[in-house]
Design a protein around this motif. Sequence first.
Motif, PDB file in Angstrom:
ATOM      1  N   HIS A 133      63.966  17.450 -35.852  1.00 49.42           N
ATOM      2  CA  HIS A 133      62.549  17.481 -35.475  1.00 49.42           C
ATOM      3  C   HIS A 133      62.346  18.380 -34.257  1.00 49.42           C
ATOM      4  N   VAL A 134      61.328  19.249 -34.335  1.00 47.69           N
ATOM      5  CA  VAL A 134      60.888  20.052 -33.198  1.00 47.69           C
ATOM      6  C   VAL A 134      59.492  19.569 -32.841  1.00 47.69           C
ATOM      7  N   LEU A 135      59.315  19.136 -31.613  1.00 47.27           N
ATOM      8  CA  LEU A 135      58.077  18.502 -31.174  1.00 47.27           C
ATOM      9  C   LEU A 135      57.594  19.152 -29.888  1.00 47.27           C
ATOM     10  N   LEU A 136      56.329  19.577 -29.882  1.00 45.46           N
ATOM     11  CA  LEU A 136      55.775  20.228 -28.699  1.00 45.46           C
ATOM     12  C   LEU A 136      54.857  19.297 -27.940  1.00 45.46           C
ATOM     13  N   LEU A 137      54.862  19.451 -26.618  1.00 47.67           N
ATOM     14  CA  LEU A 137      53.981  18.649 -25.769  1.00 47.67           C
ATOM     15  C   LEU A 137      52.635  19.354 -25.637  1.00 47.67           C
ATOM     16  N   GLY A 138      51.928  19.520 -26.764  1.00 48.45           N
ATOM     17  CA  GLY A 138      50.649  20.207 -26.763  1.00 48.45           C
ATOM     18  C   GLY A 138      50.715  21.485 -27.563  1.00 48.45           C
ATOM     19  N   ASP A 139      49.665  22.294 -27.430  1.00 45.57           N
ATOM     20  CA  ASP A 139      49.558  23.533 -28.181  1.00 45.57           C
ATOM     21  C   ASP A 139      50.318  24.664 -27.509  1.00 45.57           C
ATOM     22  N   VAL A 140      50.849  25.563 -28.326  1.00 47.09           N
ATOM     23  CA  VAL A 140      51.460  26.775 -27.789  1.00 47.09           C
ATOM     24  C   VAL A 140      50.339  27.716 -27.357  1.00 47.09           C
ATOM     25  N   PRO A 141      50.334  28.196 -26.098  1.00 51.06           N
ATOM     26  CA  PRO A 141      49.268  29.095 -25.643  1.00 51.06           C
ATOM     27  C   PRO A 141      49.133  30.305 -26.552  1.00 51.06           C
ATOM     28  N   THR A 143      48.194  30.441 -29.708  1.00 48.40           N
ATOM     29  CA  THR A 143      48.414  30.306 -31.153  1.00 48.40           C
ATOM     30  C   THR A 143      47.137  29.975 -31.895  1.00 48.40           C
ATOM     31  N   GLY A 144      46.157  29.440 -31.172  1.00 44.76           N
ATOM     32  CA  GLY A 144      44.912  29.064 -31.835  1.00 44.76           C
ATOM     33  C   GLY A 144      45.007  27.773 -32.615  1.00 44.76           C
ATOM     34  N   GLU A 145      46.126  27.070 -32.539  1.00 37.41           N
ATOM     35  CA  GLU A 145      46.280  25.817 -33.265  1.00 37.41           C
ATOM     36  C   GLU A 145      45.517  24.708 -32.536  1.00 37.41           C
ATOM     37  N   ASN A 146      45.101  23.717 -33.282  1.00 38.69           N
ATOM     38  CA  ASN A 146      44.425  22.591 -32.654  1.00 38.69           C
ATOM     39  C   ASN A 146      45.325  21.366 -32.617  1.00 38.69           C
ATOM     40  N   ARG A 147      44.857  20.330 -31.972  1.00 43.88           N
ATOM     41  CA  ARG A 147      45.676  19.140 -31.762  1.00 43.88           C
ATOM     42  C   ARG A 147      45.865  18.307 -33.031  1.00 43.88           C
ATOM     43  N   ASP A 148      45.169  18.641 -34.122  1.00 46.63           N
ATOM     44  CA  ASP A 148      45.283  17.832 -35.328  1.00 46.63           C
ATOM     45  C   ASP A 148      46.315  18.375 -36.312  1.00 46.63           C
ATOM     46  N   GLY A 149      46.944  19.486 -35.999  1.00 50.49           N
ATOM     47  CA  GLY A 149      47.913  20.055 -36.924  1.00 50.49           C
ATOM     48  C   GLY A 149      49.163  20.488 -36.218  1.00 50.49           C
ATOM     49  N   ALA A 150      50.118  20.983 -37.016  1.00 48.26           N
ATOM     50  CA  ALA A 150      51.369  21.471 -36.457  1.00 48.26           C
ATOM     51  C   ALA A 150      51.179  22.835 -35.837  1.00 48.26           C
ATOM     52  N   THR A 151      51.863  23.079 -34.738  1.00 41.64           N
ATOM     53  CA  THR A 151      51.827  24.391 -34.111  1.00 41.64           C
ATOM     54  C   THR A 151      52.825  25.301 -34.813  1.00 41.64           C
ATOM     55  N   ALA A 152      52.888  26.535 -34.356  1.00 45.33           N
ATOM     56  CA  ALA A 152      53.767  27.512 -35.001  1.00 45.33           C
ATOM     57  C   ALA A 152      55.234  27.102 -34.909  1.00 45.33           C
ATOM     58  N   ALA A 153      55.625  26.392 -33.825  1.00 47.41           N
ATOM     59  CA  ALA A 153      57.037  26.088 -33.608  1.00 47.41           C
ATOM     60  C   ALA A 153      57.415  24.660 -33.988  1.00 47.41           C
ATOM     61  N   GLY A 154      56.450  23.805 -34.248  1.00 47.75           N
ATOM     62  CA  GLY A 154      56.782  22.415 -34.549  1.00 47.75           C
ATOM     63  C   GLY A 154      55.550  21.543 -34.469  1.00 47.75           C
TER      64      GLY A 154
END
Length: 525
Positions: A133-141, A143-154
């Motif tokens: 499992h790769v888990l991020l503490l928030g969004d990757v700056p 990336t444009g991802e939101n908190r309801d989905g997976a970011t580019a890295a995890g």
Amino acid sequence: MTSTAQPPFRNYVEIILDGLARGPGTEILISGERRIRADEFRSLVHRLARALRERGVGPGRTVTLLCGNLPETIAVRYAVNLLGAHFNHLYNRLASDVQALMMADVETYAFVVDPRLADRAAELLRTVPPVEHVLLLGDVPGTGENRDGATAAGEDLLALAAHQPDAPIASAASPEDLCFIRHSGGTTGHPKGVRSTFGRMQGGIEQTRLLFSGAGRRDLVCTPLSHAAGFIADATLAAGGTVVLHYAFDPAEVLDTITRERITNMMLLPPLLYQILDHPAAEDTDTSSLRQITYGGTSSSPARIAEAVRRFGPVLQQGYGQFEAGAVSILPAAEHDPDRLDILRTAGRPVPGVEVEIRDQTGRVLPLGEAGEICVRSDRAFEGYWKNPGLTAQVLRDGWVFTGDLGTLDEHGYLTVVDRIKDMIAVVGGHVYTTELEDFLNTHPAVRQSAVYGVKGDGGHERIHTTVVTAPDTTVTADELRTWVRDGRGAMYVPDHVDFTSALPLTDAGKPDKKLLRSGAGTLS
């Protein structure tokens, strides 16, 4: 009949969180503009624990952290330990190949990443064995991802935790279970994983509270949580205090925060203390709130520590210890007499419950005043290196930790750390102790800091190199410093090469990076 049953084991995380529950509205963590209350933090820890548990984190599994000084870093570490799993906190500024060795060494199951470090995380994931499992503490700056989905890295761990209930979780840990693995030696050789159990962690926090805490403590953490600052932050929270986090060290920001937040305590490695002392704003900054500046982790200059005492008052305390041995000795503020450089040159006396002996290469205990390896015995000693019984047997013998440090004990019980055995420079006619030469160089009026290290010459012999930071508005030449050393310490200590630089390169922890200096010997300007 009197019952002899022992009370159930209380994980250190449970103890800290229970304490926070008694003051739910108290601000316990400050990070930039964020001010986090005790109830908010407790809620976050329990929700993170549930999210991690759903992904299989539990006893016997390693969670590696690549995280800076964030409130969430402390919270996720507590969540991991609450579940009975163990953590491995990577030092952020190490080279990627060393971080990869550490990460692979501990058989990482889950990888928790600070979004600011997502690029480095991606680099590591390309080289280490697969991670579950790769888990991020928030969004990757960016990336444009939101908190309801997976970011580019995890996956976004904070988003996963937000949907969890925050009712307390009972600890799954026992005193003998592995709590964390911290690596040492990453800047000097293959990193060594130091194993520590929950029982040792519990005792270490209590010892840290006694040595470094106090009522109403407001602790400024401006060095990495992956190092000793993390333990001190734990002790501060356990004592009901407040932790103020800086993501990176900046002397101007430290001085400003001391005044603004009425900081009472902080821990610094000596090179960072010198940067604060030398900052133009230091003289006019209100530091009257300070009760304790703890320094240690690398050798210090008695002359510069005396200068700090005169500037900040009787608040300096030196601590000497190792991950393997725990806290070894303390030189308290009451003994920081700026006119007693001989005392400031020592590491103080052993802390209660710690035995110290000086031994030679055969293991024989040496008389007072003779230099040998510092050996330590206490109930805070580590349990061994991670999956390295051979090295464990070398370092941990009959309950004694052989520290790899050279030192002496005197008739008054003071311990002096002379050098690291591996840093000692073998020259024609004897050995040069790097800390002794650094101490002497730092007494020169034109020298603010120095680092001494050995470099192999063409014939295989070591040459003495020193890199010097000069004081403002002063000039000194290499030949003048060589003459100064020859007259004050003798010909054997005269440096073969003297380089000048505006600032010494530092490791992630704030120690002079002698490995980097050695690799670029003669190229600094």
